[in-house]
Design a protein around this motif. Structure first.
Motif, short mmCIF file in Angstrom:
data_model
loop_
_atom_site.label_atom_id
_atom_site.label_comp_id
_atom_site.label_asym_id
_atom_site.label_seq_id
_atom_site.Cartn_x
_atom_site.Cartn_y
_atom_site.Cartn_z
N SER A 170 0.71 -1.33 -0.10
CA SER A 170 -0.03 -0.14 -0.01
C SER A 170 0.73 1.34 0.16
CB SER A 170 -1.02 0.04 1.24
OG SER A 170 -0.21 0.06 2.53
N LEU A 171 1.87 1.23 0.35
CA LEU A 171 3.00 2.34 0.63
C LEU A 171 4.16 2.46 -0.35
CD1 LEU A 171 2.86 2.70 4.49
CD2 LEU A 171 1.43 4.13 2.72
N SER A 172 4.22 1.45 -1.34
CA SER A 172 5.41 1.36 -2.11
C SER A 172 5.77 2.53 -2.58
CB SER A 172 5.32 0.17 -3.18
OG SER A 172 4.16 0.38 -3.95
N PRO A 173 5.09 3.46 -3.31
CA PRO A 173 5.36 4.66 -3.76
C PRO A 173 5.94 5.74 -3.00
CG PRO A 173 2.87 4.40 -4.27
CD PRO A 173 3.39 3.23 -3.32
N PHE A 174 5.93 5.41 -1.40
CA PHE A 174 6.66 6.27 -0.71
C PHE A 174 7.75 5.60 0.02
CE2 PHE A 174 1.98 7.30 -0.69
CZ PHE A 174 2.04 8.43 -1.23
N ARG A 175 8.21 4.51 -0.43
CA ARG A 175 9.37 4.12 0.18
C ARG A 175 10.49 4.51 -0.45
NH1 ARG A 175 10.45 -0.65 2.85
NH2 ARG A 175 8.31 -1.43 2.59
N CYS A 176 11.54 4.89 0.33
CA CYS A 176 12.82 5.34 -0.20
C CYS A 176 13.35 4.48 -1.31
CB CYS A 176 13.81 5.70 0.87
SG CYS A 176 15.31 6.58 0.44
N PRO A 177 13.80 5.32 -2.35
CA PRO A 177 14.60 4.49 -3.30
C PRO A 177 16.16 4.17 -3.14
CG PRO A 177 14.31 6.78 -4.28
CD PRO A 177 13.38 6.64 -2.62
N ARG A 178 16.52 4.96 -2.31
CA ARG A 178 17.99 4.44 -1.94
C ARG A 178 17.98 3.45 -0.83
NH1 ARG A 178 21.41 9.19 0.61
NH2 ARG A 178 21.47 10.04 -1.59
N CYS A 179 17.38 3.57 0.46
CA CYS A 179 17.53 2.65 1.46
C CYS A 179 16.33 1.90 1.76
CB CYS A 179 17.97 3.48 2.73
SG CYS A 179 16.53 4.32 3.49
N ARG A 186 6.57 13.73 4.16
CA ARG A 186 6.19 14.11 3.08
C ARG A 186 5.67 15.46 2.99
NH1 ARG A 186 1.83 9.46 2.23
NH2 ARG A 186 2.54 8.81 4.48
N GLY A 187 5.96 16.30 1.81
CA GLY A 187 5.71 17.57 1.66
C GLY A 187 5.51 17.67 0.07
N ARG A 188 6.35 18.77 -0.19
CA ARG A 188 6.44 19.12 -1.76
C ARG A 188 7.52 18.13 -2.35
NH1 ARG A 188 6.91 25.52 -1.47
NH2 ARG A 188 4.70 25.90 -1.34
N ALA A 189 8.30 17.67 -1.33
CA ALA A 189 9.24 16.66 -1.64
C ALA A 189 9.38 15.54 -0.41
CB ALA A 189 10.80 17.15 -2.04
N CYS A 190 9.92 14.41 -0.81
CA CYS A 190 9.83 13.46 0.46
C CYS A 190 11.31 13.52 0.87
CB CYS A 190 9.51 11.89 -0.17
SG CYS A 190 7.76 11.76 -0.69
N LEU A 191 11.53 13.55 2.31
CA LEU A 191 12.63 13.43 2.99
C LEU A 191 12.88 12.18 3.55
CD1 LEU A 191 15.43 14.33 4.22
CD2 LEU A 191 14.08 15.46 5.99
N CYS A 192 13.64 11.20 3.41
CA CYS A 192 13.99 10.22 4.02
C CYS A 192 14.78 10.37 5.24
CB CYS A 192 14.61 9.02 3.18
SG CYS A 192 15.16 7.57 4.14
N ARG A 193 14.11 9.82 6.42
CA ARG A 193 14.88 10.14 7.73
C ARG A 193 15.95 9.15 8.05
NH1 ARG A 193 9.40 11.07 11.24
NH2 ARG A 193 8.37 12.71 9.81
N GLY A 194 15.74 8.03 7.30
CA GLY A 194 16.83 6.88 7.50
C GLY A 194 18.15 7.62 6.90
N CYS A 195 18.12 8.21 5.41
CA CYS A 195 19.50 8.21 4.90
C CYS A 195 19.71 9.63 4.41
CB CYS A 195 19.64 7.28 3.68
SG CYS A 195 18.56 7.59 2.39
N GLY A 196 18.55 10.36 4.59
CA GLY A 196 18.64 11.91 4.07
C GLY A 196 18.30 12.18 2.78
N LEU A 197 18.13 11.18 2.06
CA LEU A 197 17.86 11.42 0.57
C LEU A 197 16.48 12.17 0.33
CD1 LEU A 197 18.52 10.60 -2.55
CD2 LEU A 197 16.77 8.75 -2.24
N ILE A 198 16.38 13.38 -0.40
CA ILE A 198 15.30 13.91 -0.82
C ILE A 198 14.95 13.69 -2.25
CG2 ILE A 198 14.36 16.42 -1.31
CD1 ILE A 198 16.29 17.40 0.86
N PHE A 199 13.63 13.30 -2.42
CA PHE A 199 13.27 12.81 -3.61
C PHE A 199 11.66 13.33 -4.09
CE2 PHE A 199 12.31 9.49 -0.73
CZ PHE A 199 11.09 9.04 -0.66
N PRO A 200 11.28 13.52 -5.22
CA PRO A 200 10.01 14.04 -5.36
C PRO A 200 8.71 13.06 -5.28
CG PRO A 200 11.29 13.40 -7.64
CD PRO A 200 11.89 13.02 -6.35
#
Length: 200
Positions: A170-179, A186-200
């Motif tokens: 159900s949440l695969s679109p919101f999973r961090c692509p790096r980790c 979530r906001g205008r962009a997604c910030l992964c709290r695990g690795c710090g990656l910012i992605f659209p």
């Protein structure tokens, strides 16, 4: 082992002894012998005996089933610090039986209390995770749900693995692509709290 002949100072010792004898009977499947000992110890304020008496009443073993009375004993044991009783009471509030009202907020509070009291089982972690997954009784929190489901799996809960798959699907679109973490903001962009990656 009559309560009336025990001095006040020996009440706790007497209740513990009655509980232990009841537990030995219970382990040997001698429920008819265990029940009166649990009842006596529960009436003397023994938390684990209160929980056991609640179990007998909830399931109708050796007594007519009475979910309301079971809930009262679970609540008394929970207030006395028994974490397993808190979990048992949470399951009742979680809507598992038609004989008891549903209150997801109360279930959520009691599952968390069970964990805090050190009495949580795999079922406690799994059921709390489902509340976080669905946003019932609390705000939806997929990252917390994932952590709780992994803990439930480590404790051998048979439903946790399939619930984790449902959550991931159900949440695969919101999973961090790096980790691969679900712990994102979530906001205008997604910030992964695990690795710090910012992605659209």
């Amino acid at each position: 082992m009559c309560k009336e002949i025990c001095p006040e100072s020996g009440e706790k010792i007497w209740a513990q002894k009655a509980f232990r004898q009841g537990a030995a009977h219970f382990a040997a499947y001698r429920y008819w012998d265990a029940l009166p000992l649990f009842r006596q110890a529960a009436q003397a304020g023994h938390p684990q005996a209160m929980r056991c008496l609640g179990w007998f009443l909830e399931n109708g073993y050796c007594v007519p089933a009475d979910v309301d009375q079971a809930a009262r004993w679970y609540a008394a044991a929970s207030e006395a610090g028994d974490g397993l009783a808190s979990g048992c009471l949470a399951v009742l509030w979680d809507g598992v039986t038609a004989d008891f009202p549903t209150d997801y907020r109360e279930a959520f509070r009691l599952y968390r209390l069970s964990i805090a009291q050190g009495g949580a089982t795999g079922t406690t972690y799994n059921n709390l995770a489902v509340l976080y997954m669905n946003g019932t009784g609390t705000e939806s929190d997929p990252a917390m749900a994932e952590r709780l489901l992994r803990k439930a799996m480590s404790l051998g809960n048979p439903l946790a693995g399939s619930n984790l798959e449902v959550l991931a699907d159900s949440l695969s679109p919101f999973r961090c692509p790096r980790c691969g973490s679900l712990d994102i903001r979530r906001g205008r962009a997604c910030l992964c709290r695990g690795c710090g990656l910012i992605f659209p």
